[in-house]
Write a protein that holds these residues in place. Structure first.
Motif, PDB file in Angstrom:
ATOM      1  N   ARG A 191      16.494  14.926 -20.245  1.00  0.00           N
ATOM      2  CA  ARG A 191      15.920  14.977 -18.782  1.00  0.00           C
ATOM      3  C   ARG A 191      16.119  13.765 -18.055  1.00  0.00           C
ATOM      4  N   ILE A 192      16.603  13.849 -16.922  1.00  0.00           N
ATOM      5  CA  ILE A 192      16.600  12.950 -15.816  1.00  0.00           C
ATOM      6  C   ILE A 192      15.699  13.027 -14.608  1.00  0.00           C
ATOM      7  N   SER A 193      15.721  11.853 -13.970  1.00  0.00           N
ATOM      8  CA  SER A 193      14.619  11.755 -12.643  1.00  0.00           C
ATOM      9  C   SER A 193      15.604  11.516 -11.446  1.00  0.00           C
ATOM     10  N   LEU A 194      15.498  12.502 -10.392  1.00  0.00           N
ATOM     11  CA  LEU A 194      16.124  12.382  -9.173  1.00  0.00           C
ATOM     12  C   LEU A 194      15.248  11.491  -8.206  1.00  0.00           C
ATOM     13  N   GLU A 195      15.617  10.560  -7.329  1.00  0.00           N
ATOM     14  CA  GLU A 195      14.649   9.613  -6.814  1.00  0.00           C
ATOM     15  C   GLU A 195      15.249   9.098  -5.404  1.00  0.00           C
ATOM     16  N   VAL A 196      14.382   8.983  -4.384  1.00  0.00           N
ATOM     17  CA  VAL A 196      14.625   8.865  -2.899  1.00  0.00           C
ATOM     18  C   VAL A 196      15.742   9.654  -2.461  1.00  0.00           C
ATOM     19  N   LEU A 197      15.220  11.039  -2.640  1.00  0.00           N
ATOM     20  CA  LEU A 197      16.236  12.024  -1.996  1.00  0.00           C
ATOM     21  C   LEU A 197      15.727  12.305  -0.383  1.00  0.00           C
ATOM     22  N   ALA A 198      16.625  12.894   0.163  1.00  0.00           N
ATOM     23  CA  ALA A 198      16.557  13.015   1.734  1.00  0.00           C
ATOM     24  C   ALA A 198      17.046  14.484   1.871  1.00  0.00           C
ATOM     25  N   ASN A 199      16.575  14.852   3.070  1.00  0.00           N
ATOM     26  CA  ASN A 199      16.982  16.333   3.734  1.00  0.00           C
ATOM     27  C   ASN A 199      16.232  17.391   2.808  1.00  0.00           C
ATOM     28  N   LEU A 200      15.104  16.986   2.406  1.00  0.00           N
ATOM     29  CA  LEU A 200      14.474  18.131   1.648  1.00  0.00           C
ATOM     30  C   LEU A 200      13.976  19.257   2.323  1.00  0.00           C
ATOM     31  N   ALA A 201      14.166  19.083   3.776  1.00  0.00           N
ATOM     32  CA  ALA A 201      13.750  20.297   4.401  1.00  0.00           C
ATOM     33  C   ALA A 201      14.998  21.498   4.364  1.00  0.00           C
ATOM     34  N   SER A 202      16.204  20.961   3.872  1.00  0.00           N
ATOM     35  CA  SER A 202      17.184  21.940   3.849  1.00  0.00           C
ATOM     36  C   SER A 202      17.377  22.466   2.508  1.00  0.00           C
ATOM     37  N   LEU A 203      16.360  22.381   1.555  1.00  0.00           N
ATOM     38  CA  LEU A 203      16.402  22.547   0.158  1.00  0.00           C
ATOM     39  C   LEU A 203      15.547  23.788   0.026  1.00  0.00           C
ATOM     40  N   PRO A 204      15.914  24.869  -0.196  1.00  0.00           N
ATOM     41  CA  PRO A 204      14.926  26.122  -0.320  1.00  0.00           C
ATOM     42  C   PRO A 204      13.961  25.693  -1.487  1.00  0.00           C
ATOM     43  N   THR A 205      12.741  26.779  -1.290  1.00  0.00           N
ATOM     44  CA  THR A 205      11.613  26.556  -2.335  1.00  0.00           C
ATOM     45  C   THR A 205      12.099  26.688  -3.642  1.00  0.00           C
ATOM     46  N   THR A 206      12.858  27.898  -3.528  1.00  0.00           N
ATOM     47  CA  THR A 206      13.121  28.461  -4.943  1.00  0.00           C
ATOM     48  C   THR A 206      14.623  28.905  -4.736  1.00  0.00           C
ATOM     49  N   GLY A 207      15.548  29.271  -5.807  1.00  0.00           N
ATOM     50  CA  GLY A 207      16.719  29.862  -5.843  1.00  0.00           C
ATOM     51  C   GLY A 207      17.953  28.738  -5.688  1.00  0.00           C
ATOM     52  N   ALA A 208      17.581  27.564  -5.325  1.00  0.00           N
ATOM     53  CA  ALA A 208      18.823  26.728  -5.308  1.00  0.00           C
ATOM     54  C   ALA A 208      19.105  25.950  -6.677  1.00  0.00           C
ATOM     55  N   TRP A 209      20.219  25.480  -6.773  1.00  0.00           N
ATOM     56  CA  TRP A 209      20.437  24.327  -7.834  1.00  0.00           C
ATOM     57  C   TRP A 209      20.801  23.002  -7.186  1.00  0.00           C
ATOM     58  N   VAL A 210      20.689  22.084  -8.051  1.00  0.00           N
ATOM     59  CA  VAL A 210      20.837  20.772  -7.634  1.00  0.00           C
ATOM     60  C   VAL A 210      22.060  19.910  -8.472  1.00  0.00           C
ATOM     61  N   LEU A 211      22.892  19.532  -7.697  1.00  0.00           N
ATOM     62  CA  LEU A 211      24.168  18.946  -8.341  1.00  0.00           C
ATOM     63  C   LEU A 211      24.100  17.335  -8.236  1.00  0.00           C
ATOM     64  N   CYS A 212      23.920  16.652  -9.353  1.00  0.00           N
ATOM     65  CA  CYS A 212      24.182  15.038  -9.116  1.00  0.00           C
ATOM     66  C   CYS A 212      25.408  14.422  -9.310  1.00  0.00           C
TER      67      CYS A 212
END
Length: 234
Positions: A191-212
């Motif tokens: 497991r990892i931690s994603l930090e100091v993210l931006a533009n979360l208004a553009s991330l849907p509540t569900t249904g998306a994936w995140v690519l690091c």
């Protein structure tokens, strides 16, 4: 052929801050970041900067070995560890009222009543609204997850072998916890931690994936990163 067609209708949104040493919020005690120009088009024929920053300055992800003795480091993770389904928990109102707010099990259960079960091995992203404070003294203090909430996520498999937490603040811990209890719980297995993210208004509540993305340093504790939300077709 346009980009959406090439991606089969998938869309990308940028969840990263621009790396600007004049503005970036730096965690207390981390090295001061800087950019230095080392060559210019005139007279050198090309333009190049050198980047100085800690691995956890600005938008970044952390590897298990950042907190877990013997845990996997950045160059030991796989693409599957860095590309996971994501859900977004919007608690901006509660965080605005209490900068030290800690997400509870009840908050997560309330979210699931409206949006369904959090998929296993997901990134559980907390939307605090702290992006608006980035680059100011108000970025610290910050909200996070209560240990009981992360224990519930792991006990039920919502955070499993893979996945992790995400936040637009400094870390998944509330800033008042200088022992990093939550981080020590998150950074286990793969497991990892994603930090100091931006533009979360553009991330849907569900249904998306995140690519690091980001540079993979040898034996790295994580990486400053380009983190993208991968959205399903409209």
């Amino acid at each position: 052929m346009n980009g959406d067609a090439l991606l089969g209708g998938l869309r990308l949104v940028n969840l990263s801050h621009v790396y600007d040493p004049a503005r970036v919020s730096v965690y207390p005690g981390d090295p001061p970041p800087r950019l230095e120009t080392v060559s210019r088009l005139e007279p050198d024929g090309f333009y190049l900067q050198t980047v100085f920053a800690g691995e956890h300055t600005g938008t970044h992800w952390g590897a298990p070995g950042h907190f877990t003795p013997g845990g996997l480091l950045a160059d030991e993770l796989t693409p599957e560890d860095l590309f996971r389904p994501a859900v977004k928990i919007d608690l901006r109102r509660r965080c605005a009222a209490d900068p030290g707010y800690a997400v509870t099990v009840a908050d997560l259960e309330e979210w699931e009543q409206g949006h369904g079960r959090i998929p296993g091995d997901s990134f559980v992203v907390l939307w605090t609204g702290w992006e608006e404070r980035f680059g100011t003294a108000a970025f610290l203090p910050h909200p996070g997850f209560a240990p009981e909430a992360v224990q519930w996520l792991t006990d039920t498999g919502r955070l499993g072998e893979r996945g992790g937490t995400g936040t637009d603040a400094f870390s998944p811990d509330v800033s008042a916890d200088t022992t990093f209890v939550v981080s020590r719980m998150v950074y286990r297995r793969r497991r990892i931690s994603l930090e100091v993210l931006a533009n979360l208004a553009s991330l849907p509540t569900t249904g998306a994936w995140v690519l690091c993305g980001g540079q993979i340093n040898k034996a790295g504790s994580g990486s400053t990163a380009l983190i993208y939300g991968v959205l399903p077709p409209s």
